[in-house]
Design an enzyme around this catalytic site. Structure first.
Site, mmCIF file in Angstrom:
data_model
loop_
_atom_site.group_PDB
_atom_site.id
_atom_site.type_symbol
_atom_site.label_atom_id
_atom_site.label_comp_id
_atom_site.label_asym_id
_atom_site.label_seq_id
_atom_site.Cartn_x
_atom_site.Cartn_y
_atom_site.Cartn_z
ATOM 1 N N TYR A 35 -32.378 -23.030 -2.639
ATOM 2 C CA TYR A 35 -31.550 -23.619 -3.690
ATOM 3 C C TYR A 35 -30.093 -23.711 -3.241
ATOM 4 O O TYR A 35 -29.539 -22.756 -2.681
ATOM 5 C CB TYR A 35 -31.688 -22.762 -4.950
ATOM 6 C CG TYR A 35 -30.699 -23.086 -6.030
ATOM 7 C CD1 TYR A 35 -30.540 -24.386 -6.500
ATOM 8 C CD2 TYR A 35 -29.921 -22.085 -6.595
ATOM 9 C CE1 TYR A 35 -29.624 -24.677 -7.499
ATOM 10 C CE2 TYR A 35 -29.008 -22.367 -7.597
ATOM 11 C CZ TYR A 35 -28.852 -23.658 -8.039
ATOM 12 O OH TYR A 35 -27.951 -23.938 -9.025
ATOM 13 N N ARG A 85 -22.737 -4.148 -23.099
ATOM 14 C CA ARG A 85 -22.720 -4.518 -21.685
ATOM 15 C C ARG A 85 -23.660 -3.608 -20.903
ATOM 16 O O ARG A 85 -24.386 -4.026 -20.007
ATOM 17 C CB ARG A 85 -21.310 -4.419 -21.086
ATOM 18 C CG ARG A 85 -21.270 -4.921 -19.619
ATOM 19 C CD ARG A 85 -19.951 -4.633 -18.913
ATOM 20 N NE ARG A 85 -19.774 -3.205 -18.690
ATOM 21 C CZ ARG A 85 -18.869 -2.445 -19.293
ATOM 22 N NH1 ARG A 85 -18.053 -2.980 -20.193
ATOM 23 N NH2 ARG A 85 -18.788 -1.157 -19.025
ATOM 24 N N ASP A 101 -37.256 -14.807 -4.187
ATOM 25 C CA ASP A 101 -36.977 -15.668 -5.333
ATOM 26 C C ASP A 101 -38.309 -16.261 -5.778
ATOM 27 O O ASP A 101 -38.890 -17.110 -5.091
ATOM 28 C CB ASP A 101 -35.985 -16.755 -4.930
ATOM 29 C CG ASP A 101 -35.589 -17.668 -6.086
ATOM 30 O OD1 ASP A 101 -36.349 -17.747 -7.077
ATOM 31 O OD2 ASP A 101 -34.530 -18.315 -5.999
ATOM 32 N N LYS A 136 -35.534 -21.151 -16.004
ATOM 33 C CA LYS A 136 -36.581 -22.111 -15.675
ATOM 34 C C LYS A 136 -37.883 -21.774 -16.417
ATOM 35 O O LYS A 136 -37.918 -21.807 -17.639
ATOM 36 C CB LYS A 136 -36.776 -22.162 -14.165
ATOM 37 C CG LYS A 136 -35.473 -22.251 -13.360
ATOM 38 C CD LYS A 136 -34.584 -23.407 -13.733
ATOM 39 C CE LYS A 136 -33.474 -23.700 -12.733
ATOM 40 N NZ LYS A 136 -32.450 -22.654 -12.575
#
Length: 385
Positions: A104, A52, A176, A201
């Site tokens: 978005y 982690r 972004d 993406k």
């Protein structure tokens, strides 16, 4: 990475990848499918203790991310929204955020349905004239959140101008960069403090992984985000890290074809008698085309358009009749995708808010892939009629 490997196309393959696998000389960083690591003494280890906190495959990816965005520190997360969540966790109740109003739908939902309940205030404004941002800045403003090109209206925001506002008021600027990718624009070089990607993406590029990423230059900011990443635990696994690292190695050649195909399709749609409007920043008629030309290396493969008459049923008919374009969420894969934002990616935004920014019921968004462009145009021709 050695000093001569400074050009972008080389960085996608070698950036941040200093060490060949010491065990067997593997050219690709191995997939370290492990949760924990042996220690010679309590706290004595080779830089990794629990996956982690850090994993060698994820670390290789994070170094690549930093390299291609001209940052110093990269962080990989389980999704793009997890990356955004980490950024907003830098704030505290009473803080305010100025965000673009065309963004978005998942980002809007996270801001309004989760973080507003924790006392953070969000202002959603048009940023095409970036100077207007100052009208919403006050002593409580701690972050400006920008998408450019925006999703799905392809608005262009002047990153350098927004950065000058942010620095004047000592505010963090996050960009972004999902639609543009670092192949087309590098917000850190333009003054941004944080660059965010939905690595699902274009960075992954093959529609086979869900991941988010952040890149920063400042060490103190990076340390704060690393703490949140580890404490909140929304990290990606080693297999996903491997897939995105592999995807980055072909980002430059894929983006060349996305841009070429996008230009051809945008020009075809603009001449079609049944199409009312095409949104693509490569057109000289685009309101901020000159800014796009200055801060981007090309105009990308994302296009939105509306049919004449603003007919919802006609838009649905078109997307359902496409044969090569796949009707699906997401974007940025090698395959072409079509979406209906009002009922898909932006359904979480109230209708009246959507329509203020141009997300009308007849809007169709295309993620233009890297297939033969003539086949893609023929597909649109038969679907639109």
């Amino acid at each position: 990475m050695s000093s001569e490997k400074t050009n972008f196309n080389t960085k996608t393959i070698h950036g941040g990848q200093d060490n060949i696998d010491p065990a067997y000389g593997s050219v690709m960083p191995p997939i370290y499918q492990t949760s924990t690591y042996s220690q010679t003494t309590p706290g004595g280890h080779k830089g990794f203790e629990y996956s982690r906190s850090a994993n060698p495959t994820r670390t290789a990816l994070e170094k690549s991310l930093a390299s291609i965005e001209n940052g110093n520190f990269g962080l990989a997360f389980g999704s793009g929204l997890a990356a955004i969540d980490a950024v907003i966790k830098l704030l505290k109740p009473g803080d305010e955020v100025v965000s673009t109003n065309d963004l978005y739908g998942g980002t809007y939902r996270l801001f309004t349905k989760v973080f507003e309940d924790f006392g953070i205030k969000f202002h959603f404004i048009g940023m095409e004239n970036a100077a207007d941002i100052e009208n919403y800045v006050n002593d409580n403003t701690k972050l400006i959140w920008v998408e450019t090109p925006t999703n799905p209206m392809m608005n262009i925001i002047d990153i350098e101008l927004v950065a000058s506002v942010a620095k004047k008021h000592d505010i963090l600027l996050a960009v972004d960069n999902t639609f543009a990718t670092p192949y087309l624009q590098q917000p850190i070089d333009l003054g941004a403090d944080i660059v965010m990607h939905s690595a699902t993406k274009y960075l992954g590029g093959h529609s086979d992984v869900v991941m988010g990423a952040l890149v920063v230059k400042d060490k103190d900011l990076a340390d704060r985000l690393y703490f949140i990443q580890n404490a909140s635990g929304a990290v990606c696994g080693p297999m996903d890290s491997f897939l995105v690292l592999r995807g980055i190695k072909t980002l430059h050649v894929r983006m060349q074809r996305h841009c070429e195909n996008g230009k051809a399709i945008a020009e075809y749609l603009a001449k079609h008698p049944k199409i009312e409007k095409v949104y693509w920043p490569g057109f000289e008629s685009h309101p901020n085309h000159n800014i796009a030309k200055r801060q981007m290396n090309d105009f990308g493969g994302m296009i939105s358009f509306v049919t004449k008459g603003n007919d919802y049923d006609e838009a649905i008919r078109i997307v359902e009749n496409l044969k090569i374009f796949t009707l699906a969420e997401s974007l940025g894969g090698v395959e072409s995708l079509a979406g209906h934002p009002a009922s898909m990616t932006h359904a979480s935004i109230p209708k009246e808010e959507r329509e203020k920014t141009g997300v009308v019921d007849s809007l169709i968004r295309l993620s233009v892939g890297i297939e033969d462009v003539n086949d893609l145009i023929d597909d649109l021709k038969q679907a639109i009629g």
